[in-house]
Design a protein around this motif. Structure first.
Motif, mmCIF file in Angstrom:
data_model
loop_
_atom_site.group_PDB
_atom_site.id
_atom_site.type_symbol
_atom_site.label_atom_id
_atom_site.label_comp_id
_atom_site.label_asym_id
_atom_site.label_seq_id
_atom_site.Cartn_x
_atom_site.Cartn_y
_atom_site.Cartn_z
ATOM 1 N N UNK A 192 27.173 53.689 57.435
ATOM 2 C CA UNK A 192 27.206 53.342 55.995
ATOM 3 C C UNK A 192 26.441 54.337 55.195
ATOM 4 N N UNK A 193 26.889 55.366 54.544
ATOM 5 C CA UNK A 193 26.272 56.306 53.921
ATOM 6 C C UNK A 193 26.435 56.149 52.594
ATOM 7 N N UNK A 194 25.569 56.272 51.589
ATOM 8 C CA UNK A 194 25.610 56.209 50.069
ATOM 9 C C UNK A 194 25.130 57.171 49.527
ATOM 10 N N UNK A 195 25.385 57.561 48.297
ATOM 11 C CA UNK A 195 24.923 58.707 47.434
ATOM 12 C C UNK A 195 24.769 58.196 46.091
ATOM 13 N N UNK A 196 23.518 57.417 45.793
ATOM 14 C CA UNK A 196 23.600 57.065 44.261
ATOM 15 C C UNK A 196 22.705 58.230 43.584
ATOM 16 N N UNK A 197 22.391 57.911 42.227
ATOM 17 C CA UNK A 197 21.689 58.797 41.399
ATOM 18 C C UNK A 197 20.189 58.532 41.780
ATOM 19 N N UNK A 198 19.335 59.468 42.245
ATOM 20 C CA UNK A 198 17.891 58.948 42.743
ATOM 21 C C UNK A 198 17.352 58.604 41.199
ATOM 22 N N UNK A 199 17.712 58.844 40.157
ATOM 23 C CA UNK A 199 16.895 58.282 39.104
ATOM 24 C C UNK A 199 17.144 56.802 38.991
ATOM 25 N N UNK A 200 18.093 56.320 39.662
ATOM 26 C CA UNK A 200 18.311 54.808 39.471
ATOM 27 C C UNK A 200 17.681 54.219 40.538
ATOM 28 N N UNK B 125 29.702 50.310 58.338
ATOM 29 C CA UNK B 125 30.560 49.972 57.412
ATOM 30 C C UNK B 125 30.893 48.511 57.425
ATOM 31 N N UNK B 126 30.881 47.990 58.607
ATOM 32 C CA UNK B 126 31.407 46.567 58.817
ATOM 33 C C UNK B 126 30.120 45.674 59.255
ATOM 34 N N UNK B 127 28.756 46.111 58.828
ATOM 35 C CA UNK B 127 27.752 45.444 59.088
ATOM 36 C C UNK B 127 26.927 46.099 60.288
ATOM 37 N N UNK B 128 25.911 45.431 61.171
ATOM 38 C CA UNK B 128 25.016 46.104 61.986
ATOM 39 C C UNK B 128 25.796 46.835 63.143
ATOM 40 N N UNK B 129 25.195 47.721 63.498
ATOM 41 C CA UNK B 129 25.834 48.716 64.541
ATOM 42 C C UNK B 129 25.522 48.404 65.933
ATOM 43 N N UNK B 130 26.200 47.798 66.780
ATOM 44 C CA UNK B 130 25.850 47.617 68.240
ATOM 45 C C UNK B 130 26.637 48.439 69.170
ATOM 46 N N UNK B 131 25.986 49.097 69.938
ATOM 47 C CA UNK B 131 26.560 50.122 70.983
ATOM 48 C C UNK B 131 26.648 49.640 72.377
ATOM 49 N N UNK B 132 27.960 49.786 73.040
ATOM 50 C CA UNK B 132 28.047 49.459 74.354
ATOM 51 C C UNK B 132 27.252 50.167 75.082
#
Length: 238
Positions: A155-163, A118-125
């Motif tokens: 960041x999970x999104x849910x667009x219309x696949x037709x688009x 949600x805030x950019x790349x995910x870097x894990x310790x």
């Protein structure tokens, strides 16, 4: 004869393009997270008396694939609708493939591309144990022990696949090029990978049907050639 030949050639070209699309779908029947390409035939006017049939993209199939258990925490699958977000040089791109890994710097990647949070790349310790919640929240128990710490959220999104349109890299992007906003309703399951949504039997039957169509177009070309030769003989006999 000219119109017949033009129609046959146009049809044969369209069939060959469709066969290539079906072949690509079949070759990815075992590719995790692969979305089957759909086809759309459209007419393209090239002159006042000529129209060429052209294969256009109709996007990708939104049908979900089967989930296969792996037991690996960073193997994730989206439940029902939704996409993971990846970061490329051209901006955000989206995928259903959820085989996530950590690079040497501890950054979460998929296929070598950074996975977006949600805030950019995910870097894990460094951690002793890792957990991924249904909403994509990633938590760890630090390497030195202690309480569970939340380190980021996918960041999970849910667009219309037709688009959505698939690029040459196999990733999905919105047709209008505008980055998608996160959707809190999308959920994931850890320890599973989603398989390809290609229906192998359906694609194989369609390929066979296209082969028969191509044979018909070739026969029409030969008929046009025979008619042209017959016409030339008549003119020579006059």
């Amino acid at each position: 004869m000219d119109k017949l030949l033009y129609t046959a050639v146009s049809g044969a070209n369209r069939v060959m393009a469709a066969q290539a699309l079906k072949a690509n779908n079949l070759s990815n029947v075992d590719t995790a997270g692969f979305r089957a390409d759909l086809e759309r035939v459209q007419a393209l006017a090239v002159s006042e008396t000529r129209v060429m049939s052209q294969l256009g993209s109709a996007g990708v199939s939104g049908k979900a694939g089967e989930l296969a258990p792996t037991g690996r925490t960073l193997d994730l699958a989206v439940r029902e609708r939704g996409l993971f977000t990846l970061m490329t040089r051209q901006g955000e791109a989206y995928s259903r493939a959820g085989h996530l890994e950590l690079d040497p710097q501890g950054q979460l990647v998929q296929g070598g591309l950074p996975v977006a949070g949600l805030d950019g790349p995910l870097v894990l310790p460094e951690y002793r144990e890792l957990f991924v919640g249904d909403d994509g929240t990633i938590s760890v128990i630090p390497a030195e022990g202690g309480v569970i710490e939340e380190v980021g959220r996918l960041k999970l999104v849910n667009p219309e696949m037709a688009q959505m349109r698939k690029g040459l890299d196999g990733l999905l992007r919105p047709a209008d090029g505008v980055p998608l906003v996160a959707d809190d309703q999308v959920t994931v399951v850890s320890g599973f990978l989603e398989g390809s949504n290609v229906d192998a039997v359906q694609e194989l039957v369609a390929s066979m049907d296209l082969s028969r169509q191509f044979e018909v177009q070739i026969k029409l070309m030969k008929s046009a050639e025979s008619l042209a030769k017959a016409g030339n003989r008549l003119l020579n006999d006059v």
